[in-house]
Design a protein around this motif. Sequence first.
Motif, mmCIF file in Angstrom:
data_model
loop_
_atom_site.group_PDB
_atom_site.id
_atom_site.type_symbol
_atom_site.label_atom_id
_atom_site.label_comp_id
_atom_site.label_asym_id
_atom_site.label_seq_id
_atom_site.Cartn_x
_atom_site.Cartn_y
_atom_site.Cartn_z
ATOM 1 N N GLU A 26 8.735 7.029 -14.828
ATOM 2 C CA GLU A 26 7.616 6.045 -14.511
ATOM 3 C C GLU A 26 8.474 4.633 -14.660
ATOM 4 O O GLU A 26 7.813 3.665 -14.454
ATOM 5 C CB GLU A 26 6.633 6.104 -15.334
ATOM 6 N N SER A 65 10.874 6.018 -9.245
ATOM 7 C CA SER A 65 10.884 4.475 -8.884
ATOM 8 C C SER A 65 12.179 4.216 -8.280
ATOM 9 O O SER A 65 11.949 3.228 -7.295
ATOM 10 C CB SER A 65 10.796 3.847 -10.357
ATOM 11 N N LYS A 102 3.798 1.372 -0.992
ATOM 12 C CA LYS A 102 4.467 1.609 -2.597
ATOM 13 C C LYS A 102 3.531 2.327 -3.343
ATOM 14 O O LYS A 102 3.884 3.247 -4.151
ATOM 15 C CB LYS A 102 4.681 0.388 -2.970
ATOM 16 N N ASN A 103 2.136 1.848 -3.352
ATOM 17 C CA ASN A 103 1.314 2.355 -4.353
ATOM 18 C C ASN A 103 0.853 4.005 -4.041
ATOM 19 O O ASN A 103 0.840 4.616 -5.133
ATOM 20 C CB ASN A 103 -0.095 1.551 -4.197
ATOM 21 N N ILE A 104 1.063 4.186 -2.803
ATOM 22 C CA ILE A 104 0.659 5.763 -2.454
ATOM 23 C C ILE A 104 1.826 6.496 -3.095
ATOM 24 O O ILE A 104 1.410 7.511 -3.599
ATOM 25 C CB ILE A 104 0.470 5.720 -0.748
ATOM 26 N N LYS A 134 3.726 5.857 -5.660
ATOM 27 C CA LYS A 134 3.482 6.124 -6.868
ATOM 28 C C LYS A 134 2.760 7.148 -7.257
ATOM 29 O O LYS A 134 2.711 7.780 -8.213
ATOM 30 C CB LYS A 134 3.088 4.414 -7.475
ATOM 31 N N ASP A 135 1.388 7.034 -6.761
ATOM 32 C CA ASP A 135 0.258 7.868 -6.982
ATOM 33 C C ASP A 135 0.584 9.454 -6.837
ATOM 34 O O ASP A 135 0.414 10.242 -7.705
ATOM 35 C CB ASP A 135 -0.863 7.572 -6.095
ATOM 36 N N VAL A 136 1.604 9.694 -5.711
ATOM 37 C CA VAL A 136 2.408 10.934 -5.515
ATOM 38 C C VAL A 136 3.221 11.377 -6.541
ATOM 39 O O VAL A 136 3.330 12.351 -7.080
ATOM 40 C CB VAL A 136 2.864 11.071 -4.226
ATOM 41 N N GLY A 137 4.009 10.469 -7.175
ATOM 42 C CA GLY A 137 4.750 10.565 -8.283
ATOM 43 C C GLY A 137 6.043 10.612 -7.932
ATOM 44 O O GLY A 137 7.003 11.124 -8.708
ATOM 45 N N GLY A 191 7.341 13.079 -10.560
ATOM 46 C CA GLY A 191 6.078 13.007 -11.388
ATOM 47 C C GLY A 191 6.369 12.862 -12.807
ATOM 48 O O GLY A 191 5.524 12.705 -13.709
ATOM 49 N N GLN A 229 0.906 -1.121 0.018
ATOM 50 C CA GLN A 229 0.232 -0.101 -0.031
ATOM 51 C C GLN A 229 0.757 1.360 0.115
ATOM 52 O O GLN A 229 0.475 2.330 -0.666
ATOM 53 C CB GLN A 229 -1.105 -0.109 1.177
#
Lengths: 113, 150
Positions: free
Chosen positions: B149, B39, B29-31, B33-36, B146, B27
Amino acid sequence: MKLSDIAAELGLKVEAGAQGLDAEVTGGYVSDLLSDVIGNCTAGQLWITLQVHDNIVAVATLKELAGIVIINGKQVSANAVEKAEAEGIPILSTQLPAYETAGRLYQLGIGAD
Amino acid sequence: MPGKALFQKTFTIKKDDFANAGEASVQIKNILKDVGFDSSVIRRVAVASYEAEMNVVMYGGGGNVRLAVNPDNVMLVVEDKGPGIPDVDQAMQEGFSTATDEMREMGFGAGMGLPNIKRNSDDLKIITSPDSGTRLEICIRSSVSGTEEN
């Protein structure tokens, strides 16, 4: 090389996460220690292991691995299958031991990275 | 930590809950990723978070992981209710582990948890005592890009 092509070449059985079979495999890694994989595997690699419990899916997800190959004909746990389906992480299985699985991947041109 | 975090969330980690272990890290990690975040930062946070989470599950008797996303870093504060780490220097040595046979059979107990956290963080504080358990403060410096990717 795509994971689906590797699966066909080695006769791997798809246990879960078929939606991820299009992934490009950048290399391979053999380990049964989760901290070793978390610490040293890189994104896009195919992970060869005899671990079958559900935590392998979290490790593969966090490291963005191309997939997991379960060796020696071991049966992956139902929980792991469920998680792999949800995360889109392919789990494949083979009757081959780790040494031969890695060797055949190498012959296909899949190096360490 | 001065300033106000851009985002904060606390995850509860249950004792011996191997079935859900690693979920908080996924979770987190996903947050990020969403914030930008780029990697490389996300991957470092993921390693540190996973190892810390597993320590709480296996040795800490349960606890929590608090994620704070700041303008120039990601902080993970990990607290457990466990017995503390008697010798931190020893625990930081790769290969040292107090894992049970059962944990080792599952591929845990390589003695790489704290070293992996250290290696992937810019700053690591370990506050531990037999009375109050263990608290890790993990700082990973970053900037929100951001753009990248992969």
